[in-house]
Design a protein around this motif. Structure first.
Motif, PDB file in Angstrom:
ATOM      1  N   THR A   1      25.476  35.931  46.735  1.00 12.92           N
ATOM      2  CA  THR A   1      25.300  37.320  46.176  1.00 12.92           C
ATOM      3  C   THR A   1      23.843  37.465  46.027  1.00 12.92           C
ATOM      4  O   THR A   1      23.147  37.039  45.500  1.00 12.92           O
ATOM      5  CB  THR A   1      25.918  37.219  44.976  1.00 12.92           C
TER       6      THR A   1
ATOM      7  N   TYR B   1      30.050  39.733  36.904  1.00 12.47           N
ATOM      8  CA  TYR B   1      29.444  38.447  37.270  1.00 12.47           C
ATOM      9  C   TYR B   1      29.055  37.713  35.787  1.00 12.47           C
ATOM     10  O   TYR B   1      28.544  36.719  35.733  1.00 12.47           O
ATOM     11  CB  TYR B   1      28.080  38.764  37.854  1.00 12.47           C
TER      12      TYR B   1
ATOM     13  N   TRP C   1      23.752  32.566  44.531  1.00 17.12           N
ATOM     14  CA  TRP C   1      23.085  33.893  44.349  1.00 17.12           C
ATOM     15  C   TRP C   1      21.452  33.907  44.376  1.00 17.12           C
ATOM     16  O   TRP C   1      21.278  32.737  44.231  1.00 17.12           O
ATOM     17  CB  TRP C   1      23.673  34.456  43.074  1.00 17.12           C
TER      18      TRP C   1
END
Length: 354
Positions: free
Chosen positions: A176, A4, A130
């Protein structure tokens, strides 16, 4: 493995914007942090914004939506809802997050997770790139001490994470789901048990972050964790990575805590900004609450007028001339960006030998 790039930067994906900046254009930022609510339902002893005394500012929903429409037109790519307090305390947080994605801006959320129950998760997960839950203990007793809250909140957060993971899988949401653990002398022994629990739940990652002193915060955590202890901890955590779960131990950020910054100005201010729940626009979260560094207020002016205004130009000039980067946060969000931009501005005489 840090797929990431949490311990790095992503400007390499925004070459056109960087080139415009190199050519001297007053570019709009790529990334914006927005505070929705000034208050918090926790009282974490490490809170960077403890000096603000959790003011009850709430960003108006209509102001927020007008801002988002404008930011979308100006090419802003992403927004993190974080800020000075707990964003999910905002009664219209779900609607604002959905509106962000509807207007082609990537949305993310940083939260303590207590209010992230099944109903909330089902409404916001489809719209988030996310979500990162701040969870800094592996037991409810330690959690209560570190987060300054009811011990039962620990079980609530764990339950909420488990529910969110199931919703994500059942509905094939792309969001995420991560957890951030702020590494402190008093919670070191909590990390391994927490990693075990999070892997069993099925979250995507656990990121371990070093404590970095905010220039204005009241808390002063001066105890340090020895390099040998950090190395042993990193090795112990390796066993948990795999099968869709990553442990990201921010070794680079930890190493930088002992380094001097290799740049003498903050170039990253062109690519990021922070909008507080009060509507005040700041260079970044290091200046929140300091009236000398306010670009303007979105309750009074458009973002375009603020970003291109003389006040913003003067504030940036003041920072570049007067602010000592040595007393800024050792490992701030823009550090890797600044290192990258500094090299672009100051290439060595071997740079053509690629």
């Amino acid at each position: 493995m840090d797929k990431y790039k949490i311990d790095s930067h992503k400007l390499i994906y925004h070459v056109l914007r960087v080139n415009k900046w190199l050519d001297g254009e007053n570019i709009y930022p790529i990334y914006v942090e927005i505070g929705l609510h000034g208050e918090c339902n926790h009282n974490c002893f490490f809170c960077a914004f403890d000096y603000l005394d959790k003011k009850p500012d709430v960003l108006d929903e209509n102001i927020a939506k007008d801002l988002l429409l404008e930011l979308s037109k100006k090419g802003i790519k992403s927004i993190l809802y974080s800020g000075e307090g707990e964003p999910l305390l905002h009664k219209k947080a779900k609607e604002i997050i959905a509106f962000t994605k509807e207007n082609k801006i990537d949305a993310a959320l940083s939260t303590n997770g207590v209010l992230f129950d099944e109903v909330v998760a089902n409404e916001i997960l489809p719209h988030l790139t996310w979500i990162r839950v701040s969870l800094n203990a592996g037991s409810k007793e330690s959690y209560s001490d570190i987060h300054g809250t009811d011990p039962e909140d620990f079980e609530r957060v764990i339950k909420n994470l488990r529910s969110a993971v199931k919703l994500k899988r059942d509905n094939k949401y792309a969001c995420t789901i991560g957890v951030q653990f702020l590494l402190l002398p008093k919670n070191v022994k909590e990390l391994v048990p927490l990693a075990s629990v999070l892997k069993s739940i099925g979250v995507d990652y656990l990121v371990v972050k070093p404590y970095s002193q905010h220039p204005s915060s009241k808390n002063k955590i001066i105890d340090v964790i020895s390099p040998d202890e950090l190395l042993a901890l990193d090795k112990e955590l390796e066993q948990f990575s795999g099968n869709g779960f990553d442990v990201i131990f921010r070794c680079r950020a930890i190493d930088k805590m002992k380094e001097e910054k290799p740049y003498d100005r903050c170039y990253g201010l062109s690519f990021i900004t922070h909008i507080a729940a009060s509507g005040e626009v700041y260079p970044c979260n290091a200046f929140v609450g300091n009236k000398d560094y306010v670009y303007g207020n979105i309750n009074q002016d458009s973002f375009e007028d603020i970003w291109n205004g003389e006040k913003k130009i003067n504030v940036v000039s003041k920072i570049q001339k007067e602010c000592d980067l040595k007393i800024c946060r050792k490992s701030c969000r823009m550090d890797e960006i600044n290192r990258y931009l500094w090299e672009l501005k100051n290439p060595d005489n071997h740079s053509n030998f690629i």
